[in-house]
Design an enzyme around this catalytic site. Structure first.
Site, PDB file in Angstrom:
ATOM      1  N   GLU A  22      31.256   8.690 -65.228  1.00 24.46           N
ATOM      2  CA  GLU A  22      30.696   9.771 -64.934  1.00 24.46           C
ATOM      3  C   GLU A  22      29.642   9.602 -63.835  1.00 24.46           C
ATOM      4  O   GLU A  22      28.603  10.469 -63.823  1.00 24.46           O
ATOM      5  CB  GLU A  22      30.252  10.463 -66.147  1.00 24.46           C
TER       6      GLU A  22
HETATM    7  C1  LIG Z   1      36.776   3.120 -68.716  1.00 23.11           C
HETATM    8  C2  LIG Z   1      36.839   3.855 -67.695  1.00 23.11           C
HETATM    9  C3  LIG Z   1      37.125   5.326 -67.739  1.00 23.11           C
HETATM   10  C4  LIG Z   1      37.076   6.187 -66.559  1.00 23.11           C
HETATM   11  N1  LIG Z   1      37.556   7.304 -66.684  1.00 23.11           N
HETATM   12  C5  LIG Z   1      37.528   8.156 -65.368  1.00 23.11           C
HETATM   13  C6  LIG Z   1      38.207   9.388 -65.234  1.00 23.11           C
HETATM   14  O1  LIG Z   1      38.828   9.839 -66.173  1.00 23.11           O
HETATM   15  N2  LIG Z   1      38.205  10.261 -64.056  1.00 23.11           N
HETATM   16  C7  LIG Z   1      37.606   9.603 -63.032  1.00 23.11           C
HETATM   17  O2  LIG Z   1      37.662  10.198 -62.176  1.00 23.11           O
HETATM   18  N3  LIG Z   1      37.053   8.528 -62.947  1.00 23.11           N
HETATM   19  C8  LIG Z   1      36.920   7.754 -64.318  1.00 23.11           C
HETATM   20  N4  LIG Z   1      36.456   6.253 -64.226  1.00 23.11           N
HETATM   21  C9  LIG Z   1      35.903   6.037 -63.101  1.00 23.11           C
HETATM   22  C10 LIG Z   1      34.164   6.050 -63.105  1.00 23.11           C
HETATM   23  O3  LIG Z   1      33.602   7.230 -62.961  1.00 23.11           O
HETATM   24  C11 LIG Z   1      33.562   5.146 -61.865  1.00 23.11           C
HETATM   25  O4  LIG Z   1      34.226   3.535 -62.261  1.00 23.11           O
HETATM   26  C12 LIG Z   1      32.279   5.062 -61.973  1.00 23.11           C
HETATM   27  O5  LIG Z   1      31.777   6.044 -61.282  1.00 23.11           O
HETATM   28  C13 LIG Z   1      31.640   3.945 -61.052  1.00 23.11           C
HETATM   29  O6  LIG Z   1      32.226   3.977 -59.563  1.00 23.11           O
HETATM   30  P1  LIG Z   1      33.010   2.799 -59.367  1.00 23.11           P
HETATM   31  O7  LIG Z   1      33.831   1.782 -60.363  1.00 23.11           O
HETATM   32  O8  LIG Z   1      33.473   2.798 -57.995  1.00 23.11           O
HETATM   33  O9  LIG Z   1      31.586   1.756 -58.808  1.00 23.11           O
HETATM   34  P2  LIG Z   1      30.944   1.434 -57.355  1.00 23.11           P
HETATM   35  O10 LIG Z   1      30.830   2.696 -56.859  1.00 23.11           O
HETATM   36  O11 LIG Z   1      31.783   0.323 -56.719  1.00 23.11           O
HETATM   37  O12 LIG Z   1      29.439   0.841 -58.093  1.00 23.11           O
HETATM   38  C14 LIG Z   1      29.233  -0.576 -58.200  1.00 23.11           C
HETATM   39  C15 LIG Z   1      27.870  -0.827 -58.392  1.00 23.11           C
HETATM   40  O13 LIG Z   1      27.038  -0.377 -57.274  1.00 23.11           O
HETATM   41  C16 LIG Z   1      26.414   0.481 -57.332  1.00 23.11           C
HETATM   42  N5  LIG Z   1      26.164   1.388 -56.241  1.00 23.11           N
HETATM   43  C17 LIG Z   1      27.313   2.030 -55.659  1.00 23.11           C
HETATM   44  N6  LIG Z   1      27.066   2.889 -54.661  1.00 23.11           N
HETATM   45  C18 LIG Z   1      25.637   2.810 -54.556  1.00 23.11           C
HETATM   46  C19 LIG Z   1      24.599   3.461 -53.626  1.00 23.11           C
HETATM   47  N7  LIG Z   1      25.176   4.242 -52.880  1.00 23.11           N
HETATM   48  N8  LIG Z   1      23.431   3.278 -53.925  1.00 23.11           N
HETATM   49  C20 LIG Z   1      22.867   2.408 -54.878  1.00 23.11           C
HETATM   50  N9  LIG Z   1      23.945   1.791 -55.492  1.00 23.11           N
HETATM   51  C21 LIG Z   1      25.098   2.026 -55.752  1.00 23.11           C
HETATM   52  C22 LIG Z   1      26.664   1.235 -58.593  1.00 23.11           C
HETATM   53  O14 LIG Z   1      25.617   2.083 -59.177  1.00 23.11           O
HETATM   54  C23 LIG Z   1      27.296   0.165 -59.328  1.00 23.11           C
HETATM   55  O15 LIG Z   1      26.200  -0.530 -60.098  1.00 23.11           O
HETATM   56  C24 LIG Z   1      36.598   5.632 -65.181  1.00 23.11           C
HETATM   57  C25 LIG Z   1      35.945   4.380 -65.323  1.00 23.11           C
HETATM   58  C26 LIG Z   1      36.132   3.456 -66.538  1.00 23.11           C
HETATM   59  C27 LIG Z   1      35.738   1.765 -66.305  1.00 23.11           C
END
Ligand SMILES: Cc1cc2nc3c(=O)[nH]c(=O)nc-3n(C[C@H](O)[C@H](O)[C@H](O)COP(=O)(O)OP(=O)(O)OC[C@H]3O[C@@H](n4cnc5c(N)ncnc54)[C@H](O)[C@@H]3O)c2cc1C
Length: 424
Positions: free
Chosen positions: A264
């Site tokens: 989220e």
């Molecule tokens: C078990 C699980 C269930 C999920 N369920 C859903 C769902 O039902 N629907 C859905 O749509 N999504 C879902 N997700 C997706 C989830 O919302 C994302 O994984 C989450 O928002 C993080 O995005 P990312 O994985 O792309 O991480 P990334 O964006 O790659 O982030 C990696 C790291 O970099 C940091 N970071 C990234 N961008 C920036 C920035 N601009 N400035 C500073 N720091 C930054 C982040 O804080 C994090 O620490 C789910 C994920 C999991 C693991």
């Protein structure tokens, strides 16, 4: 962002693409599943301004409400995770056999805005997950601390091993869990009530509650889940070696909790939302209103005095730390947003800690008033006051500790080059 939607000319769209990480994307616990899917229409503007929101059912629904044909959406894989094993996290494929039928929600290209309606309540719900899992872990730890005998009671007469709950450090762990859980629960409820009031009231009052809800949502999501990880880890600690053994069941809470600061929108993103979008509203006016409410509670605590006087002093110090942080952010962050964003996560910790202290103090004031009115629920009400005193003594002083990280800006972080980070 690469998922495509093609208009069919009859008000429906065909959706093509793949989505990963979809919680409960496939299951058989309900007759139908309705997916909310972001996709891009032909010729849409680049970036997030060009995405639209669609509703895509797993089964089409007939005119009479009965279920029709299966739509072209399939689960192609399920993730293997460190926790929440009862929640299937799916890779969904749309349109492998001619296109999944979708229906537009809201207006074309306005999908992100439409989705945020869902995301704000989802963020509060994830904050509530932080409260709920923490409380389950606390209950287990409390039971275990009364059963497990180890070590003698300091200053006690008995030479027999005592239940570990008599040891000061175990009590400290239990109190730190309980006092934060109660503060988190109050914050989440207040945040949800602010949304209800913004809808139920009208005019300026409705607007004030809407602003409050907007300010508090990243704190409810970010702070309650960060603290939730700390609390579930503390619960494992209360169990000692048995905490690391699956059979005790407490490790599951720690593993389940770990996702909440990630999904989220990661807590890093919540912190940037707080500093970059929420704090600047009315040039800090919404934040000023929030701090004014906390200061009013400080006055109330001082008026009661006695054991609550110390809570007032600690809460006032917390407010002062937030004000120092706010002044620094406005002075340096407006000209160079990177300066403010670099300290966003400690800022969220600071504001969460102080806001939690506010709720803890308000619970104590309410308990004090009930006791003064002659309530016989003494144990329960005294516990609220002990919570607030513990929070003020052990947890609120952390507020000042966050401050240097907020006001350091980005210079030090910039100095940590990639090469430097890689060198050992
Ligand atoms: C078990 C699980 C269930 C999920 N369920 C859903 C769902 O039902 N629907 C859905 O749509 N999504 C879902 N997700 C997706 C989830 O919302 C994302 O994984 C989450 O928002 C993080 O995005 P990312 O994985 O792309 O991480 P990334 O964006 O790659 O982030 C990696 C790291 O970099 C940091 N970071 C990234 N961008 C920036 C920035 N601009 N400035 C500073 N720091 C930054 C982040 O804080 C994090 O620490 C789910 C994920 C999991 C693991």
């Amino acid at each position: 962002m690469r998922t495509k939607a093609e208009p069919q000319g009859d008000g429906t769209y065909k959706i093509f693409g793949q989505k990963i990480f979809i919680s409960f994307g496939e299951h058989d616990m309900a007759d139908n599943i309705v997916h909310l899917v972001l996709a891009r229409l032909p010729g849409a503007p680049a970036g997030t301004r060009g995405i639209s929101l669609f509703l895509v059912p797993k089964f089409m629904v007939n005119e009479d409400g009965s279920l029709g044909e299966r739509n072209d959406v399939t689960c192609v894989s399920i993730e293997h995770k460190m926790g929440i094993h009862a929640s299937p996290t799916c890779v969904l494929s749309y349109g492998d056999n001619g296109g999944a039928i979708g229906f537009l929600v809201g207006e074309e290209h306005q999908g992100l805005r439409a989705m945020f309606t869902m995301m704000n309540s989802a963020r509060i719900a994830v904050g509530v997950q932080g409260v709920a899992i923490s409380d389950a872990a606390y209950q287990k730890a409390l039971d275990y601390a009364q059963e497990r005998r180890q070590g003698r009671e300091i200053g006690g007469a008995s030479h027999e091993p005592a239940p570990i709950i008599v040891h000061p450090d175990v009590r400290r762990m239990l109190l730190s869990m309980r006092s934060q859980i109660e503060a988190m629960r109050a914050l989440a409820l207040y945040n949800a009530a602010a949304i209800d009031l913004s809808r139920a009231l009208e005019g300026d009052e409705a607007e004030q509650w809407r602003e409050t809800a907007e300010l508090l949502t990243p704190i409810t999501k970010g702070w309650c889940t960060d603290v939730g990880v700390e609390i579930t880890s503390t619960a494992v600690q209360v169990f000692g070696g048995m905490g690391f053994i699956e059979e005790s069941g407490v490790a599951q809470h720690f593993r389940d909790m770990r996702i909440a600061p990630i999904y989220e929108g990661t807590n890093g993103i919540q912190a940037m939302d707080l500093v970059g979008r929420k704090l600047p509203v009315r040039m800090g006016g919404v934040m000023g209103d929030h701090l004014a409410k906390i200061k009013a509670t400080v006055d109330e605590l001082n008026a009661v005095g006695g054991e609550l006087g110390a809570v007032a002093a600690s809460l006032a110090d917390g407010v002062a730390a937030v004000e120092t942080a706010n002044a620094w952010i406005f002075e340096h962050g407006l000209a160079d947003p990177k300066q403010a964003i670099a300290g966003a996560t400690p800022y969220l910790g600071l504001l969460g800690t102080v806001t939690g202290g506010w709720f803890s103090a308000r619970l104590a004031l309410a308990a004090h008033a009930e006791l003064a009115a002659g309530s016989d629920d003494v144990e329960y009400l005294r516990a609220k006051i002990v919570n607030a005193r513990f929070y003020a003594t052990h947890l609120l002083p952390r507020a000042a500790g966050y401050l240097p990280g907020v006001t350091a800006g980005s210079a030090l972080l910039d100095e940590a080059t990639v090469e430097g980070l890689a060198s050992v």
